[in-house]
Motif scaffolding. Structure first.
Motif, PDB file in Angstrom:
ATOM      1  N   ASP A 154       1.131  -1.718   0.040  1.00 14.24           N
ATOM      2  CA  ASP A 154       0.284   0.185  -0.312  1.00 14.24           C
ATOM      3  C   ASP A 154       0.523   1.356  -0.217  1.00 14.24           C
ATOM      4  N   ALA A 155       0.054   1.666  -0.354  1.00 17.91           N
ATOM      5  CA  ALA A 155       0.719   3.633  -1.012  1.00 17.91           C
ATOM      6  C   ALA A 155       1.679   3.691   0.480  1.00 17.91           C
ATOM      7  N   PRO A 156       2.633   4.842   0.864  1.00  8.11           N
ATOM      8  CA  PRO A 156       2.914   5.114   2.087  1.00  8.11           C
ATOM      9  C   PRO A 156       2.682   6.292   2.669  1.00  8.11           C
ATOM     10  N   SER A 157       2.278   5.870   3.845  1.00  9.65           N
ATOM     11  CA  SER A 157       1.664   7.148   4.997  1.00  9.65           C
ATOM     12  C   SER A 157       1.225   6.991   6.475  1.00  9.65           C
ATOM     13  N   PRO A 158       1.096   7.515   7.147  1.00 10.79           N
ATOM     14  CA  PRO A 158       1.613   7.043   8.749  1.00 10.79           C
ATOM     15  C   PRO A 158      -0.249   6.267   8.507  1.00 10.79           C
ATOM     16  N   GLU A 159      -0.857   6.646   7.967  1.00 13.45           N
ATOM     17  CA  GLU A 159      -2.698   5.552   8.089  1.00 13.45           C
ATOM     18  C   GLU A 159      -2.244   4.116   7.208  1.00 13.45           C
ATOM     19  N   SER A 160      -0.827   4.098   6.738  1.00 12.84           N
ATOM     20  CA  SER A 160      -0.493   2.437   6.170  1.00 12.84           C
ATOM     21  C   SER A 160      -0.740   1.075   6.727  1.00 12.84           C
ATOM     22  N   MET A 161      -1.514   0.423   6.144  1.00 15.81           N
ATOM     23  CA  MET A 161      -1.453  -1.297   6.524  1.00 15.81           C
ATOM     24  C   MET A 161      -0.622  -1.797   7.046  1.00 15.81           C
ATOM     25  N   ARG A 162       0.505  -1.149   6.779  1.00 17.87           N
ATOM     26  CA  ARG A 162       1.489  -1.710   7.457  1.00 17.87           C
ATOM     27  C   ARG A 162       2.230  -1.712   8.668  1.00 17.87           C
ATOM     28  N   GLU A 166       2.386  -3.519  11.764  1.00 13.57           N
ATOM     29  CA  GLU A 166       3.612  -3.454  12.270  1.00 13.57           C
ATOM     30  C   GLU A 166       3.912  -2.888  14.085  1.00 13.57           C
ATOM     31  N   ARG A 167       2.988  -2.124  14.454  1.00 20.89           N
ATOM     32  CA  ARG A 167       2.375  -1.234  15.292  1.00 20.89           C
ATOM     33  C   ARG A 167       1.172  -2.311  16.505  1.00 20.89           C
ATOM     34  N   ASN A 168       0.934  -2.960  15.866  1.00 18.25           N
ATOM     35  CA  ASN A 168       0.068  -3.667  16.668  1.00 18.25           C
ATOM     36  C   ASN A 168       0.790  -4.946  17.125  1.00 18.25           C
ATOM     37  N   LEU A 172       1.250  -6.252  20.705  1.00 14.76           N
ATOM     38  CA  LEU A 172       0.732  -8.428  21.644  1.00 14.76           C
ATOM     39  C   LEU A 172       1.611  -8.147  21.685  1.00 14.76           C
ATOM     40  N   LEU A 173       2.729  -8.503  20.900  1.00 10.90           N
ATOM     41  CA  LEU A 173       4.103  -9.060  21.428  1.00 10.90           C
ATOM     42  C   LEU A 173       4.969  -8.763  22.691  1.00 10.90           C
ATOM     43  N   SER A 174       5.069  -7.377  22.692  1.00  6.23           N
ATOM     44  CA  SER A 174       5.268  -6.635  24.138  1.00  6.23           C
ATOM     45  C   SER A 174       5.424  -7.816  25.306  1.00  6.23           C
ATOM     46  N   THR A 212      -0.985  -0.492  23.648  1.00  2.46           N
ATOM     47  CA  THR A 212      -2.188  -1.338  23.750  1.00  2.46           C
ATOM     48  C   THR A 212      -3.020  -1.535  21.976  1.00  2.46           C
ATOM     49  N   TYR A 213      -2.410  -2.692  21.977  1.00  6.52           N
ATOM     50  CA  TYR A 213      -3.090  -3.552  20.477  1.00  6.52           C
ATOM     51  C   TYR A 213      -4.307  -2.907  20.499  1.00  6.52           C
ATOM     52  N   ASN A 214      -5.012  -3.389  19.183  1.00  6.07           N
ATOM     53  CA  ASN A 214      -6.307  -4.064  18.650  1.00  6.07           C
ATOM     54  C   ASN A 214      -6.348  -4.741  18.268  1.00  6.07           C
TER      55      ASN A 214
END
Length: 232
Positions: A154-162, A166-168, A172-174, A212-214
Motif C-alpha cells: 500500500d502507499a506510504p503514509s502514516p495510515e498505511s496498513m503496514r 507493525e505497531r499492533n 501484542l508481542l511486547s 495497547t494493541y487493537n
C-alpha cells in the motif's frame, strides 16, 4: 491477559499460514532481495528464543516495516539490506538501522568499547573504521536470525496498513511492564541491551512496545496473508 494469550495464539497460527504460503522462514545471509515484494512487513525470530505460553516454536523478536512517510520510495528489500549489512565487507551501517544499533550495544564489555556507537546520523571514515569489527559482529548475529515477510503493497503514509500491522503486532508481542507471555529466555542477548524497552519487552523494538494493541488488526493480518505468496 487471557484475551492477549488467545490473540497471541491466533497471531502465531496466522504466522504459520504465512510461513506455508511463502515457503519460509528465510535468512538474510541467503535471501535474494530482488525477489522480495516491493513493500511489506517483516518478522524476525531468534534461535534459542521459544514460545512457552502460546504454543510451540520460535517466538518473534522483532517486527518492522519501512517507508511510512508520505512519498517515501523505500522498499522492503532496501530495509532488510540495511539490517543485513554489506555483502563484500561483512560490515554495515548501524546509523541506518536501529536493529543493528540495538544489537550492537549488547556487544560492549570491559574489553570491547565503542564510544561512537549510535552517535549521530552519519560519521566520518575514521570513525566508521573504528566501528568496523563491531559492525561485522552485528551482521553475523542478524544474518543468522530466521525471518518471514508479509506482502503489503500500500502507499506510504502514516495510515498505511503496514504501519497498522507493525505497531499492533509489536504491542501484542511486547511484555513491557505487563504480565509476561512467551517471555524471553534467561540467555536472551537482549538483556545486555542498554535500552530498557528492549530488555523488558523481549523485542528488538523500542517504538510501540508500551502501547495497547487493537485485536481487530488480526483480521487485517489474515487478509494480507491470504494474498502473500512465495517471492524468494
Amino acid at each position: 491477559m487471557d484475551n492477549r494469550k488467545d490473540d497471541l495464539k491466533m497471531f502465531y497460527q496466522l504466522l504459520k499460514m504465512l510461513e506455508q504460503n511463502t515457503g519460509g522462514p528465510f535468512y538474510l545471509s541467503d535471501s535474494n532481495s530482488k525477489s522480495l515484494p516491493r513493500r511489506g512487513v517483516y518478522f524476525f525470530m531468534e534461535h534459542g528464543e521459544l514460545r512457552t505460553d502460546s504454543g510451540t516454536g520460535h517466538r518473534i523478536v522483532r517486527v518492522g516495516t519501512h517507508g511510512l512517510k508520505q512519498d517515501s520510495k523505500s522498499t522492503l528489500a532496501q530495509r532488510l539490506s540495511q539490517h543485513k549489512g554489506a555483502i563484500k565487507t561483512g560490515g554495515g551501517n548501524h546509523r541506518g538501522s536501529i536493529f543493528r544499533l540495538l544489537v550492537g550495544t549488547t556487544l560492549f564489555d570491559k574489553n570491547t568499547e565503542c564510544s561512537t556507537w549510535g552517535q549521530g546520523s552519519s560519521a566520518c571514515a575514521d570513525i566508521r573504521c573504528g566501528e568496523e569489527l563491531l559492525e561485522k559482529e552485528v551482521s553475523s548475529i542478524i544474518t543468522k536470525m530466521p525471518f518471514l515477510y508479509l506482502d503489503v503493497d500500500d502507499a506510504p503514509s502514516p495510515e498505511s496498513m503496514r504501519g497498522v500491522i507493525e505497531r499492533n503486532a509489536i504491542a501484542l508481542l511486547s511484555n513491557y511492564k505487563k504480565p509476561p507471555l512467551d517471555p524471553q529466555s534467561h540467555e536472551w542477548r537482549g538483556y545486555k541491551c542498554n535500552r530498557e524497552k528492549v530488555r523488558l519487552s523481549g523485542l528488538w523494538n523500542q517504538n510501540h512496545v508500551d502501547e495497547t494493541y487493537n485485536p481487530s488488526f488480526l483480521d487485517t493480518f489474515d487478509m494480507f496473508i491470504q494474498k502473500t505468496g512465495s517471492f524468494l
